[in-house]
Design a protein around this motif. Structure first.
Motif, mmCIF file in Angstrom:
data_model
loop_
_atom_site.group_PDB
_atom_site.id
_atom_site.type_symbol
_atom_site.label_atom_id
_atom_site.label_comp_id
_atom_site.label_asym_id
_atom_site.label_seq_id
_atom_site.Cartn_x
_atom_site.Cartn_y
_atom_site.Cartn_z
ATOM 1 N N ASN A 44 0.818 -1.234 0.000
ATOM 2 C CA ASN A 44 0.000 0.000 0.000
ATOM 3 C C ASN A 44 0.836 1.261 0.000
ATOM 4 O O ASN A 44 0.597 2.174 -0.769
ATOM 5 C CB ASN A 44 -0.894 0.030 1.238
ATOM 6 N N SER A 45 1.822 1.304 0.903
ATOM 7 C CA SER A 45 2.507 2.595 1.086
ATOM 8 C C SER A 45 3.996 2.570 0.738
ATOM 9 O O SER A 45 4.688 3.542 0.988
ATOM 10 C CB SER A 45 2.336 3.041 2.543
ATOM 11 N N GLY A 46 4.510 1.488 0.277
ATOM 12 C CA GLY A 46 5.922 1.453 -0.116
ATOM 13 C C GLY A 46 6.801 0.741 0.885
ATOM 14 O O GLY A 46 7.773 0.095 0.518
ATOM 15 N N GLU A 47 6.472 0.827 2.138
ATOM 16 C CA GLU A 47 7.248 0.088 3.141
ATOM 17 C C GLU A 47 6.352 -0.286 4.328
ATOM 18 O O GLU A 47 5.346 0.358 4.585
ATOM 19 C CB GLU A 47 8.475 0.869 3.622
ATOM 20 N N GLY A 48 6.756 -1.335 5.043
ATOM 21 C CA GLY A 48 5.947 -1.772 6.185
ATOM 22 C C GLY A 48 6.825 -2.447 7.220
ATOM 23 O O GLY A 48 7.916 -2.920 6.922
ATOM 24 N N GLN A 49 6.356 -2.425 8.465
ATOM 25 C CA GLN A 49 7.125 -3.061 9.534
ATOM 26 C C GLN A 49 6.195 -3.840 10.448
ATOM 27 O O GLN A 49 5.018 -3.522 10.547
ATOM 28 C CB GLN A 49 7.862 -2.062 10.430
ATOM 29 N N ALA A 50 6.758 -4.833 11.112
ATOM 30 C CA ALA A 50 5.959 -5.585 12.099
ATOM 31 C C ALA A 50 6.902 -6.319 13.036
ATOM 32 O O ALA A 50 8.053 -6.584 12.699
ATOM 33 C CB ALA A 50 5.055 -6.580 11.401
ATOM 34 N N VAL A 51 6.398 -6.564 14.232
ATOM 35 C CA VAL A 51 7.156 -7.365 15.207
ATOM 36 C C VAL A 51 6.194 -8.447 15.665
ATOM 37 O O VAL A 51 5.059 -8.147 16.026
ATOM 38 C CB VAL A 51 7.599 -6.523 16.416
ATOM 39 N N ARG A 52 6.654 -9.687 15.614
ATOM 40 C CA ARG A 52 5.775 -10.777 16.069
ATOM 41 C C ARG A 52 6.480 -11.612 17.118
ATOM 42 O O ARG A 52 7.698 -11.845 17.028
ATOM 43 C CB ARG A 52 5.350 -11.639 14.887
ATOM 44 N N ASN A 53 5.683 -12.026 18.106
ATOM 45 C CA ASN A 53 6.258 -12.847 19.181
ATOM 46 C C ASN A 53 6.260 -14.307 18.760
ATOM 47 O O ASN A 53 5.354 -14.750 18.052
ATOM 48 C CB ASN A 53 5.401 -12.753 20.443
ATOM 49 N N SER A 54 7.249 -15.020 19.256
ATOM 50 C CA SER A 54 7.237 -16.466 19.050
ATOM 51 C C SER A 54 6.188 -17.034 20.005
ATOM 52 O O SER A 54 5.742 -16.339 20.927
ATOM 53 C CB SER A 54 8.597 -17.051 19.364
ATOM 54 N N ALA B 64 9.561 -4.625 5.378
ATOM 55 C CA ALA B 64 9.204 -4.956 3.990
ATOM 56 C C ALA B 64 9.293 -3.704 3.131
ATOM 57 O O ALA B 64 8.932 -2.610 3.565
ATOM 58 C CB ALA B 64 7.796 -5.524 3.972
ATOM 59 N N LEU B 65 9.812 -3.891 1.885
ATOM 60 C CA LEU B 65 10.009 -2.741 0.983
ATOM 61 C C LEU B 65 9.471 -3.114 -0.397
ATOM 62 O O LEU B 65 9.779 -4.203 -0.918
ATOM 63 C CB LEU B 65 11.516 -2.446 0.910
ATOM 64 N N ARG B 66 8.634 -2.225 -0.975
ATOM 65 C CA ARG B 66 8.100 -2.517 -2.321
ATOM 66 C C ARG B 66 9.159 -2.152 -3.358
ATOM 67 O O ARG B 66 9.718 -1.054 -3.307
ATOM 68 C CB ARG B 66 6.832 -1.682 -2.534
ATOM 69 N N LEU B 67 9.435 -3.114 -4.225
ATOM 70 C CA LEU B 67 10.457 -2.858 -5.255
ATOM 71 C C LEU B 67 9.797 -2.195 -6.466
ATOM 72 O O LEU B 67 8.572 -2.082 -6.536
ATOM 73 C CB LEU B 67 11.133 -4.176 -5.645
ATOM 74 N N GLU B 68 10.645 -1.810 -7.415
ATOM 75 C CA GLU B 68 10.111 -1.072 -8.577
ATOM 76 C C GLU B 68 9.121 -1.889 -9.389
ATOM 77 O O GLU B 68 8.149 -1.369 -9.926
ATOM 78 C CB GLU B 68 11.275 -0.614 -9.459
ATOM 79 N N ASP B 69 9.388 -3.228 -9.451
ATOM 80 C CA ASP B 69 8.493 -4.067 -10.262
ATOM 81 C C ASP B 69 7.216 -4.441 -9.504
ATOM 82 O O ASP B 69 6.429 -5.253 -9.973
ATOM 83 C CB ASP B 69 9.233 -5.336 -10.713
#
Ligand code: ADP
Length: 453
Positions: free
Chosen positions: A106-116, A127-132
């Protein structure tokens, strides 16, 4: 008090320590998370230039990343996993449900933290959206807050115990230091307390010290009063006993017996007057007999008192008169009568044959000598022996007499003016004295303006 302050200090310290540990942990965790995300972002920025063609050779540093436990994943715009350096992509489900992937799409980049599942570790995702249109995700595992806390818990416990011990010692030391001047003062109420340290306590200390001084002064006055009373009672009792003994032995003649009986009677009268005055004084001293205020015509009350004293005045060859205007005052009739009676009685007894006593009642019309306009002035003026300057301050004290023998020979108890002073206080009035030896005395009582009852 010490225990309470100590307990407070310790509670404050424990709360402060626990809060500090909690805050430090929270700040550390947030910094750690920020640092982790910025590292992952850097990796992603580095990798985004790569071509992710299937079958293309993996660059060397992919190995290094694997060693660093860094996971790389490439996800197509549809959520399908195209590459993963740690898992078999055929086993991986569609990744569109991962928040960091959706955010990146959606916005070009995203972050998250998940617990085990065990809560022992966290996985940080960037996460980063690439050109393609595909999304490159970089992830790394790290110990969770819980496991970090568990591992440092023993150390924290030691630090906590050490800090508590330190604050206990400090609390004890500070409490002692804080309370030292106060406990010193408790040992000796007259000791000086440092005003610099306890500025806020000064009014309190002053009040306590004043009360303490008052208590001591009162105790001394009571002691003196008791000694005086015993002495005053002893004299008439001794003479009564003496006369009675003379009669008892049978040596006294008929005429002597009459004389002795007269002596006994006058001593007994003296005792009675004395006891009455003492009782009256103690009544006025306490709070059980408060004045019953009513509206009085002061001139009328003065006239009736003067009438009662006319015979005494005649005996002493003193003329008595009342002058002035009708004045309304608020007062207790019995007390006002007693006050005028005592003043007039003194004015007659300390007068000379041929002298005069003038009682006057006036309303103050101009604000002279600090008096309020409307206040009522009762003046008892005599042309008697007067009071020397050095005695004038003391004549209102109990049993204080200028000339003891004259007081006693005229039936004085030394308590009349002490009673007057008490009555004046109870009625909210003030008293003034003006006297010159050889010329006479004037005593003025200033009553506040009657406001009506
Ligand atoms: P007392 O019973 O001795 O008169 P008071 O308390 O009435 O006691 O008065 C105290 C002392 O003040 C008296 O002993 C007397 O020496 C002095 N005194 C009081 N009133 C007068 C006055 N009008 N003229 C002169 N001396 C007075």
């Amino acid at each position: 008090m010490k225990k309470r302050i100590n307990r407070l200090f310790v509670i404050i310290s424990v709360v402060a320590i626990v809060l500090s540990i909690g805050l430090v942990a929270a700040v550390y965790h947030s910094l750690f998370r920020k640092q982790m995300m910025s590292d992952l972002k850097e990796y992603a920025d580095l990798l985004k230039e790569l071509r992710w063609d299937e079958g293309a050779e993996e660059p060397e540093y992919f190995e290094t990343m694997k060693d660093m436990e860094i996971r790389l994943t490439l996800v197509s715009p549809g959520g399908e996993v195209l590459y993963d350096n740690k898992a078999d992509i055929t086993q991986l489900k569609n990744h569109l449900d991962r928040p960091e992937i959706r955010e990146a799409l959606n916005s070009g980049e995203g972050q998250a933290v998940r617990n085990s599942e065990t809560l022992a570790s966290n996985t940080f995702y960037y996460a980063l959206r690439l050109e393609d249109g595909s999304v490159l995700r970089v992830a790394r595992n790290a110990d969770s807050m819980v496991s970090m806390f568990t591992s440092v818990f023993p150390t924290i416990l030691w630090i906590f115990a050490a800090l508590i011990l330190l604050s206990l010692g400090l609390a004890h030391f500070l409490t002692e230091k804080l309370l030292y001047p106060i406990s010193k003062m408790a040992e000796n109420m007259d000791s000086e307390i440092s005003t610099a340290d306890y500025e806020e306590l000064i009014p309190f200390i002053n009040t306590i010290q004043k009360q303490h001084q008052d208590i001591i002064k009162n105790a001394r006055m009571r002691q003196e009063f008791t000694a005086n009373v015993s002495h005053e009672l002893k004299t008439p009792l001794t003479s009564i006993s003496g006369y009675a003994e003379l009669i008892e032995t049978g040596m006294a003649s008929e005429t002597d017996i009459v004389r002795f009986a007269h002596g006994i009677r006058s001593s007994a009268d003296r005792l009675l007057t004395l006891i009455n005055d003492i009782i009256r004084l103690s009544e006025l001293d306490g709070s059980e007999k408060e004045p019953v205020f009513e509206l009085l015509n002061l001139r009328e009350v003065a006239e009736s008192c003067v009438e009662n004293l006319r015979r005494n005045a005649e005996k002493s060859e003193v003329t008595l008169k009342v002058c002035g205007e009708d004045c309304r005052v608020q007062g207790d009739r019995q007390m006002v009568e007693e006050l005028i009676y005592n003043l007039c009685d003194n004015a007659i007894r300390y007068n000379n044959a041929g002298g005069s006593v003038t009682v006057s009642t006036n309303i103050c019309k101009s604000p002279e000598e600090g008096r309020k306009v409307g206040s009522v002035i009762l003046s008892v003026q005599d042309t008697g022996i007067g009071i020397p300057k050095e005695h004038q301050d003391r004549i209102f004290e109990r049993f204080y007499r200028v000339d003891k023998s004259r007081s006693k020979s005229t039936g004085g108890t030394g308590l009349g003016l002490a009673i007057v002073k008490h009555i004046v206080e109870k009625l909210g009035a003030t008293i003034e004295l003006e006297s010159e030896p050889g010329r006479g005395t004037e005593i003025r009582v200033i009553f506040p303006e009657a406001k009506g009852i």
